[in-house]
Design a protein around this motif. Sequence first.
Motif, short mmCIF file in Angstrom:
data_model
loop_
_atom_site.label_atom_id
_atom_site.label_comp_id
_atom_site.label_asym_id
_atom_site.label_seq_id
_atom_site.Cartn_x
_atom_site.Cartn_y
_atom_site.Cartn_z
N GLU A 172 -3.67 15.26 -76.91
CA GLU A 172 -5.00 14.66 -76.73
C GLU A 172 -5.15 13.42 -77.61
OE1 GLU A 172 -7.44 15.50 -74.60
OE2 GLU A 172 -6.30 17.20 -73.83
N LEU A 173 -4.68 13.54 -78.86
CA LEU A 173 -4.84 12.44 -79.81
C LEU A 173 -3.93 11.27 -79.45
CD1 LEU A 173 -5.17 14.59 -83.02
CD2 LEU A 173 -6.98 13.31 -81.86
N MET A 174 -2.80 11.56 -78.82
CA MET A 174 -1.90 10.48 -78.39
C MET A 174 -2.38 9.85 -77.09
SD MET A 174 1.70 12.45 -78.83
CE MET A 174 2.72 11.12 -78.19
N GLY A 175 -3.30 10.53 -76.41
CA GLY A 175 -3.77 10.03 -75.13
C GLY A 175 -2.77 10.23 -74.01
N VAL A 176 -1.96 11.29 -74.11
CA VAL A 176 -1.01 11.57 -73.03
C VAL A 176 -1.35 12.89 -72.35
CG1 VAL A 176 0.81 10.34 -74.27
CG2 VAL A 176 0.73 12.83 -74.40
N SER A 177 -0.97 13.04 -71.08
CA SER A 177 -1.20 14.31 -70.40
C SER A 177 -0.25 15.36 -70.94
CB SER A 177 -0.96 14.20 -68.89
OG SER A 177 -1.10 12.90 -68.45
N ALA A 178 -0.62 16.60 -70.72
CA ALA A 178 0.21 17.69 -71.22
C ALA A 178 0.16 18.86 -70.26
CB ALA A 178 -0.30 18.13 -72.60
N MET A 179 1.20 19.68 -70.31
CA MET A 179 1.20 20.91 -69.52
C MET A 179 1.86 22.03 -70.33
SD MET A 179 4.27 20.61 -66.72
CE MET A 179 3.99 22.30 -66.21
N VAL A 180 1.64 23.26 -69.88
CA VAL A 180 2.21 24.42 -70.56
C VAL A 180 3.17 25.13 -69.61
CG1 VAL A 180 1.72 26.61 -71.70
CG2 VAL A 180 0.10 24.70 -71.92
N VAL A 181 4.38 25.37 -70.10
CA VAL A 181 5.40 26.06 -69.31
C VAL A 181 5.65 27.42 -69.93
CG1 VAL A 181 7.82 26.04 -68.63
CG2 VAL A 181 6.51 23.92 -68.56
N PHE A 182 5.54 28.46 -69.11
CA PHE A 182 5.84 29.81 -69.57
C PHE A 182 7.19 30.20 -68.99
CE2 PHE A 182 5.67 34.43 -69.40
CZ PHE A 182 5.34 34.71 -70.71
N ASN A 183 8.21 30.23 -69.84
CA ASN A 183 9.59 30.39 -69.39
C ASN A 183 10.08 31.84 -69.53
OD1 ASN A 183 12.16 29.45 -68.48
ND2 ASN A 183 12.87 29.27 -70.60
N LEU A 200 -2.77 31.52 -70.60
CA LEU A 200 -2.43 30.57 -69.53
C LEU A 200 -3.66 30.25 -68.69
CD1 LEU A 200 1.08 32.04 -68.62
CD2 LEU A 200 0.63 29.82 -69.70
N THR A 201 -4.48 31.28 -68.44
CA THR A 201 -5.73 31.04 -67.71
C THR A 201 -6.65 30.11 -68.49
OG1 THR A 201 -5.53 33.21 -66.69
CG2 THR A 201 -7.70 32.18 -66.60
N ASP A 202 -6.71 30.31 -69.82
CA ASP A 202 -7.51 29.39 -70.66
C ASP A 202 -7.11 27.94 -70.40
OD1 ASP A 202 -8.68 31.55 -71.93
OD2 ASP A 202 -7.41 31.41 -73.74
N TYR A 203 -5.81 27.69 -70.38
CA TYR A 203 -5.33 26.31 -70.22
C TYR A 203 -5.67 25.75 -68.85
CZ TYR A 203 -2.90 27.37 -74.54
OH TYR A 203 -2.62 27.75 -75.83
N GLU A 204 -5.49 26.59 -67.82
CA GLU A 204 -5.84 26.16 -66.46
C GLU A 204 -7.32 25.80 -66.37
OE1 GLU A 204 -4.22 25.97 -63.43
OE2 GLU A 204 -2.21 26.49 -64.13
N THR A 205 -8.15 26.65 -67.00
CA THR A 205 -9.60 26.46 -66.93
C THR A 205 -10.01 25.10 -67.50
OG1 THR A 205 -9.89 28.83 -67.19
CG2 THR A 205 -11.82 27.45 -67.66
N THR A 238 -0.25 24.64 -65.67
CA THR A 238 0.69 25.60 -66.25
C THR A 238 1.67 26.02 -65.17
OG1 THR A 238 -0.42 27.66 -65.67
CG2 THR A 238 -1.21 26.54 -67.66
N ILE A 239 2.86 26.39 -65.61
CA ILE A 239 3.88 26.87 -64.68
C ILE A 239 4.60 28.04 -65.34
CG2 ILE A 239 6.22 26.31 -63.91
CD1 ILE A 239 5.23 24.16 -62.34
N SER A 240 4.79 29.12 -64.62
CA SER A 240 5.62 30.22 -65.10
C SER A 240 6.94 30.12 -64.37
CB SER A 240 4.95 31.57 -64.80
OG SER A 240 3.72 31.65 -65.52
N CYS A 241 8.02 30.07 -65.12
CA CYS A 241 9.31 29.81 -64.48
C CYS A 241 10.44 30.46 -65.25
CB CYS A 241 9.53 28.29 -64.38
SG CYS A 241 9.66 27.51 -65.98
#
Length: 303
Positions: free
Chosen positions: A111-122, A137-142, A147-150
């Motif tokens: 957020e502070l860098m101003g870049v997008s981010a995602m969460v991967v659950f491996n 993971l639901t928190d992040y989606e909300t 998010t991706i589970s892979c």
Amino acid sequence: MPPDTTHEALVIATFSRQMLLRLADGSEVRARIKGKKIRPVCGDKVDAEPIPNEPEWLITNIRPRTNELTRPDSRGRTEILAANLDFLVVVAAEAPPVDWFIVDRYLAAAELMGVSAMVVFNKTDLHAASDSSAAALTDYETIGYKTISCSATDGSNMEQFSALLRGHTAIIVGQSGVGKSSLINQMLGDDRLRVSEISGATGEGRHTTVNSAMLMLPGGGSVIDSPGVRDFAPVIESPDDVVHGFREIRDYGQNCRFANCRHLREPDCAVKSAVESGQISARRYESFRRLLSTSQDLADKRN
Ligand SMILES: Nc1nc2c(ncn2[C@@H]2O[C@H](COP(=O)(O)OP(=O)(O)O)[C@@H](O)[C@H]2O)c(=O)[nH]1
Ligand SMILES: [Mg+2]
Ligand SMILES: [Zn+2]
């Protein structure tokens, strides 16, 4: 030196004092740094010039960065991991035991860098998300993070993950052992040799561990892995930045009675109300409080 010997180059791998550069024509050259003042990192655009009768080039200047990802090193000093990014991928898995606070700290840094981010659950081939991980993971989606589970091992959902990275200059971060390098290798497919080529690039039989390396993705775009760096999640140094780092707290905070509300004990705090009504995740709020208290300790030490 005539100006046409200076080239713009991209730093694609860093070792302790050595770099691997990609030149405009796509060729890759080894380089060292002129003097001790500049410290290029992966993703930097630099000026470099060939050294007559030597295989190495010399980096003379770092072009201005659009952003940098920093975190403390093992001695607590600030270390710049990479520069000029536009995407941050935070990886977690059920093993090693997941620490969602680390994920929150990386997301705050994004957020502070101003870049997008995602969460991967491996590692879904080993463990499905536990109830608490599924809730995180639901928190992040909300709040709008993809998010991706892979699984890097069985390949499930890897297509979707690759598609999200396409065209980006990304960095992959997370606790060590969650599978960052494995995920990248999976995406590189036939190009996976590139990783070992880069590790061997300093050549001459000397074993040098790569600090970080930028890998070109088959569909376009690139991702930076930092195999040689021990894991220390970013520290946010100022309390204001902590608020800025949690997008849902920043948003609800617009409606607090006080413009400078820290969302702790102030009256008419819209953030606290949202936590109580479940609109803001209590877990995320707890991460916010922990990070805020760390940053206040740091601010107190500076004063
Ligand atoms: N079962 C399983 N193991 C994985 C997966 N991804 C990585 N691993 C294993 O986890 C360990 C750490 O992986 P690595 O890619 O080195 O993690 P890094 O430290 O985050 O780069 C290795 O033994 C990998 O083989 C996965 O999706 N499933
Ligand atoms: Mg690794
Ligand atoms: Zn408030």
